[in-house]
Design a protein around this motif. Structure first.
Motif, PDB file in Angstrom:
ATOM      1  N   LYS A  25     -31.726  57.409  54.228  1.00 29.04           N
ATOM      2  CA  LYS A  25     -31.798  56.052  54.764  1.00 29.04           C
ATOM      3  C   LYS A  25     -30.444  55.357  54.636  1.00 29.04           C
ATOM      4  O   LYS A  25     -29.976  54.710  55.571  1.00 29.04           O
ATOM      5  N   LEU A  26     -29.808  55.509  53.482  1.00 28.66           N
ATOM      6  CA  LEU A  26     -28.499  54.904  53.268  1.00 28.66           C
ATOM      7  C   LEU A  26     -27.460  55.505  54.215  1.00 28.66           C
ATOM      8  O   LEU A  26     -26.656  54.789  54.812  1.00 28.66           O
ATOM      9  N   GLU A  27     -27.496  56.816  54.377  1.00 27.04           N
ATOM     10  CA  GLU A  27     -26.555  57.490  55.281  1.00 27.04           C
ATOM     11  C   GLU A  27     -26.703  56.979  56.712  1.00 27.04           C
ATOM     12  O   GLU A  27     -25.713  56.742  57.402  1.00 27.04           O
ATOM     13  N   LYS A  28     -27.930  56.770  57.152  1.00 30.46           N
ATOM     14  CA  LYS A  28     -28.173  56.259  58.503  1.00 30.46           C
ATOM     15  C   LYS A  28     -27.547  54.879  58.693  1.00 30.46           C
ATOM     16  O   LYS A  28     -26.884  54.612  59.695  1.00 30.46           O
ATOM     17  N   VAL A  29     -27.737  54.000  57.700  1.00 29.77           N
ATOM     18  CA  VAL A  29     -27.163  52.650  57.769  1.00 29.77           C
ATOM     19  C   VAL A  29     -25.635  52.708  57.794  1.00 29.77           C
ATOM     20  O   VAL A  29     -24.987  52.021  58.591  1.00 29.77           O
ATOM     21  N   LEU A  30     -25.056  53.542  56.945  1.00 35.07           N
ATOM     22  CA  LEU A  30     -23.597  53.668  56.905  1.00 35.07           C
ATOM     23  C   LEU A  30     -23.045  54.145  58.239  1.00 35.07           C
ATOM     24  O   LEU A  30     -22.058  53.609  58.750  1.00 35.07           O
ATOM     25  N   ASN A  31     -23.672  55.146  58.833  1.00 40.09           N
ATOM     26  CA  ASN A  31     -23.203  55.681  60.108  1.00 40.09           C
ATOM     27  C   ASN A  31     -23.372  54.692  61.253  1.00 40.09           C
ATOM     28  O   ASN A  31     -22.502  54.596  62.128  1.00 40.09           O
TER      29      ASN A  31
END
Length: 69
Positions: A25-31
């Motif tokens: 979930k965090l990776e998706k937001v960062l990208n």
């Protein structure tokens, strides 16, 4: 002349009533933010007040930075 920046802070939590923060979930937001030109500045772990019940849930505040054109 000194560079100027703007900042954006996003509150992320896994669910309304708890649960562990997932890396996906965090990776998706960062990208998503990176595609808009935002660069990660800081991640801060926090207890976020939920809408259900008296307690909070684990979450993170993610701070992004990008130059002002």
């Amino acid at each position: 002349m000194a560079a100027r920046y703007e900042y954006k802070v996003e509150e992320i939590r896994e669910g309304m009533i708890g649960g562990k923060m997932s890396g996906g979930k965090l990776e998706k937001v960062l990208n998503e933010h990176a595609r808009e030109g935002w660069q990660l500045k800081a991640i801060t772990s926090v207890e976020v007040k939920g809408r259900i019940g008296p307690g909070g849930v684990d979450g993170v505040l993610v701070t992004f930075e990008r130059p002002v054109a």
